[in-house]
Design a protein around this motif. Sequence first.
Motif, PDB file in Angstrom:
ATOM      1  N   UNK A 158      61.721 -25.685  72.144  1.00  0.00           N
ATOM      2  CA  UNK A 158      62.301 -25.812  70.800  1.00  0.00           C
ATOM      3  C   UNK A 158      63.331 -26.930  70.815  1.00  0.00           C
ATOM      4  N   UNK A 159      63.613 -27.472  69.637  1.00  0.00           N
ATOM      5  CA  UNK A 159      64.619 -28.521  69.495  1.00  0.00           C
ATOM      6  C   UNK A 159      65.994 -27.880  69.361  1.00  0.00           C
ATOM      7  N   UNK A 160      66.969 -28.467  70.002  1.00  0.00           N
ATOM      8  CA  UNK A 160      68.312 -27.891  70.120  1.00  0.00           C
ATOM      9  C   UNK A 160      69.329 -28.667  69.286  1.00  0.00           C
ATOM     10  N   UNK A 161      70.219 -27.973  68.550  1.00  0.00           N
ATOM     11  CA  UNK A 161      70.431 -26.528  68.523  1.00  0.00           C
ATOM     12  C   UNK A 161      69.250 -25.800  67.882  1.00  0.00           C
ATOM     13  N   UNK A 162      69.064 -24.541  68.272  1.00  0.00           N
ATOM     14  CA  UNK A 162      67.897 -23.785  67.845  1.00  0.00           C
ATOM     15  C   UNK A 162      68.334 -22.404  67.354  1.00  0.00           C
ATOM     16  N   UNK A 163      67.502 -21.822  66.514  1.00  0.00           N
ATOM     17  CA  UNK A 163      67.694 -20.452  66.051  1.00  0.00           C
ATOM     18  C   UNK A 163      67.565 -19.542  67.269  1.00  0.00           C
ATOM     19  N   UNK A 164      68.597 -18.775  67.585  1.00  0.00           N
ATOM     20  CA  UNK A 164      68.648 -18.018  68.838  1.00  0.00           C
ATOM     21  C   UNK A 164      67.475 -17.047  68.992  1.00  0.00           C
ATOM     22  N   UNK A 165      66.917 -16.613  67.869  1.00  0.00           N
ATOM     23  CA  UNK A 165      65.766 -15.711  67.906  1.00  0.00           C
ATOM     24  C   UNK A 165      64.627 -16.285  68.745  1.00  0.00           C
ATOM     25  N   UNK A 166      64.444 -17.627  68.698  1.00  0.00           N
ATOM     26  CA  UNK A 166      63.353 -18.241  69.456  1.00  0.00           C
ATOM     27  C   UNK A 166      63.492 -17.926  70.946  1.00  0.00           C
ATOM     28  N   UNK A 167      64.695 -18.114  71.476  1.00  0.00           N
ATOM     29  CA  UNK A 167      64.915 -17.871  72.898  1.00  0.00           C
ATOM     30  C   UNK A 167      64.733 -16.388  73.233  1.00  0.00           C
ATOM     31  N   UNK A 168      65.287 -15.521  72.394  1.00  0.00           N
ATOM     32  CA  UNK A 168      65.198 -14.084  72.662  1.00  0.00           C
ATOM     33  C   UNK A 168      63.758 -13.599  72.641  1.00  0.00           C
ATOM     34  N   UNK A 169      62.974 -14.062  71.663  1.00  0.00           N
ATOM     35  CA  UNK A 169      61.578 -13.636  71.607  1.00  0.00           C
ATOM     36  C   UNK A 169      60.779 -14.193  72.774  1.00  0.00           C
ATOM     37  N   UNK A 170      61.024 -15.450  73.125  1.00  0.00           N
ATOM     38  CA  UNK A 170      60.305 -16.045  74.254  1.00  0.00           C
ATOM     39  C   UNK A 170      60.567 -15.251  75.531  1.00  0.00           C
ATOM     40  N   UNK A 171      61.821 -14.917  75.751  1.00  0.00           N
ATOM     41  CA  UNK A 171      62.157 -14.148  76.955  1.00  0.00           C
ATOM     42  C   UNK A 171      61.576 -12.741  76.891  1.00  0.00           C
ATOM     43  N   UNK A 172      61.554 -12.155  75.685  1.00  0.00           N
ATOM     44  CA  UNK A 172      60.956 -10.838  75.534  1.00  0.00           C
ATOM     45  C   UNK A 172      59.469 -10.837  75.844  1.00  0.00           C
ATOM     46  N   UNK A 173      58.837 -11.998  75.678  1.00  0.00           N
ATOM     47  CA  UNK A 173      57.420 -12.153  75.998  1.00  0.00           C
ATOM     48  C   UNK A 173      57.215 -12.675  77.421  1.00  0.00           C
ATOM     49  N   UNK A 174      58.305 -12.689  78.199  1.00  0.00           N
ATOM     50  CA  UNK A 174      58.274 -13.120  79.605  1.00  0.00           C
ATOM     51  C   UNK A 174      57.829 -14.573  79.745  1.00  0.00           C
ATOM     52  N   UNK A 175      58.244 -15.390  78.751  1.00  0.00           N
ATOM     53  CA  UNK A 175      57.971 -16.822  78.808  1.00  0.00           C
ATOM     54  C   UNK A 175      59.229 -17.563  79.239  1.00  0.00           C
ATOM     55  N   UNK A 176      59.044 -18.784  79.688  1.00  0.00           N
ATOM     56  CA  UNK A 176      60.170 -19.669  79.957  1.00  0.00           C
ATOM     57  C   UNK A 176      60.537 -20.375  78.653  1.00  0.00           C
ATOM     58  N   UNK A 177      61.831 -20.454  78.374  1.00  0.00           N
ATOM     59  CA  UNK A 177      62.273 -21.129  77.153  1.00  0.00           C
ATOM     60  C   UNK A 177      62.996 -22.413  77.536  1.00  0.00           C
ATOM     61  N   UNK A 178      62.637 -23.503  76.879  1.00  0.00           N
ATOM     62  CA  UNK A 178      63.251 -24.795  77.164  1.00  0.00           C
ATOM     63  C   UNK A 178      63.664 -25.442  75.851  1.00  0.00           C
ATOM     64  N   UNK A 218      80.293 -18.656  61.985  1.00  0.00           N
ATOM     65  CA  UNK A 218      79.497 -18.299  63.154  1.00  0.00           C
ATOM     66  C   UNK A 218      79.665 -19.350  64.256  1.00  0.00           C
ATOM     67  N   UNK A 219      80.054 -18.935  65.468  1.00  0.00           N
ATOM     68  CA  UNK A 219      80.092 -19.892  66.581  1.00  0.00           C
ATOM     69  C   UNK A 219      78.692 -20.433  66.850  1.00  0.00           C
ATOM     70  N   UNK A 220      78.578 -21.700  67.199  1.00  0.00           N
ATOM     71  CA  UNK A 220      77.267 -22.331  67.355  1.00  0.00           C
ATOM     72  C   UNK A 220      76.853 -22.479  68.815  1.00  0.00           C
ATOM     73  N   UNK A 221      77.730 -22.164  69.766  1.00  0.00           N
ATOM     74  CA  UNK A 221      77.334 -22.308  71.172  1.00  0.00           C
ATOM     75  C   UNK A 221      76.088 -21.496  71.533  1.00  0.00           C
ATOM     76  N   UNK A 222      75.825 -20.314  70.919  1.00  0.00           N
ATOM     77  CA  UNK A 222      74.587 -19.600  71.253  1.00  0.00           C
ATOM     78  C   UNK A 222      73.318 -20.324  70.803  1.00  0.00           C
ATOM     79  N   UNK A 223      73.452 -21.343  69.972  1.00  0.00           N
ATOM     80  CA  UNK A 223      72.293 -22.102  69.503  1.00  0.00           C
ATOM     81  C   UNK A 223      71.936 -23.241  70.460  1.00  0.00           C
ATOM     82  N   UNK A 224      72.676 -23.351  71.560  1.00  0.00           N
ATOM     83  CA  UNK A 224      72.438 -24.398  72.547  1.00  0.00           C
ATOM     84  C   UNK A 224      71.988 -23.801  73.871  1.00  0.00           C
ATOM     85  N   UNK A 225      71.309 -24.633  74.664  1.00  0.00           N
ATOM     86  CA  UNK A 225      70.948 -24.233  76.010  1.00  0.00           C
ATOM     87  C   UNK A 225      72.173 -24.245  76.913  1.00  0.00           C
ATOM     88  N   UNK A 226      72.102 -23.486  77.983  1.00  0.00           N
ATOM     89  CA  UNK A 226      73.254 -23.362  78.869  1.00  0.00           C
ATOM     90  C   UNK A 226      73.540 -24.643  79.640  1.00  0.00           C
TER      91      UNK A 226
END
Length: 416
Positions: free
Chosen positions: A103-123, A374-382
Amino acid sequence: MLGDSCVDLGQGFPNFDPPEFVVQALRDELEGPVVGAVRTRHQYTRTAGHVTLVEALAERYEGHLGRPLDPMKEVAVTVGATNALFLAMQAALARGHGREIVALEPFFELYRSQARGLHAEFRSVPLRFDEEAHAFELDEAALAEALGPDTCALIVNTPHNPTGKAFEEWELKAIAKLVEQHPHILVISDEVYKYMIFDPPSGSPSTAKDAPKGHVHFAKLPGMWERTLTVSSAGKTFGITGWQIGWLIGPKQWMEPIQRFMPNLQFCAPTLTQRALCRVLRQAAQPFHGLESYYEWLRQDYARRRDIMVNALEAGGIKTARSQGGFFLLGDISGLSGPDGPLHESWQASLRPGEAADWTTCRALAAEIGIVSLPVSPFFGHGTAEHIRTRFARFCFAKTDATLEEAAKRLKSLRA
């Protein structure tokens, strides 16, 4: 904690009722005479969507995409866009071509959470921030480097949450060109804010009566229909996020396994709201408040709210990133940070060990003047630098005039 004194600009939904014709549609569906098929209005409907609704959606998207659609095989109604996104990611992963979702960053945090819930790698791939224009833009080279044999899906969100960016047609075509180099990649096009583009970017206008002004459908780009699942919903367009009606549009080979799996995730989206939405869609294309349609009124109304919020934030010394669409503005809060800034003792009292600075600043802003953002740091990769991750807060302007006026009054006090 703030109670009634809170000016909530954090939550991403309107604090006002939808237009009367929308409420009336649900009232008519609920209270209408019980005859024929109406007897089933409180029961399950077809899992992939009430027949009348998928037919209406297919007809609309035929105009938007310039191609015929099979309402039974190329449309699926979901429990909000959230379920649609989950189903699209799951379909991409099920093909077995890689386990990485980009996904393009910053991103809607739901994308990362769903990807991880599906045991995918999120980038995530950072958008470039143009300091002079104070706007985000595509970094084509960074995206090209990120896509590869492990990538099964690329999420494109326009208008974009949280930045408000509406992607230019050249940017979307550049993305499409990169996707062509990787035949195994599915594009998930998240378009829930498509009717709220205030400063339309350059692009090819659609001739469809209810086409979203300034929006470029990714699936309409050359060669992209077979590679794209389009996600959208009624919630943002009509101010009915609680109705929970979303949908997926895409080619049969992608939609067939999705429709087959849907009963395991949802038996159906709410029948009453699906039925009512059929009425809403018919009415929305008609003249509204002196304009050609509800959609044009919506676009102009939200452009006005956006302008009020921009002026309010900048009057308080918070410079805004360019927002062309959606519900949100990003405000540069870096000038508010620190004990010597305008938040004074509230900033010091809001410090928490190990917490990102944008969380501290947003908490201090709430304590000092009662405005929640809303803080925006959760919309970025670590991996993103701290000064970039913590630079912005998100402000929602899908609020009443009274709320926006009160926000402006309080923000102005930061300059006192």
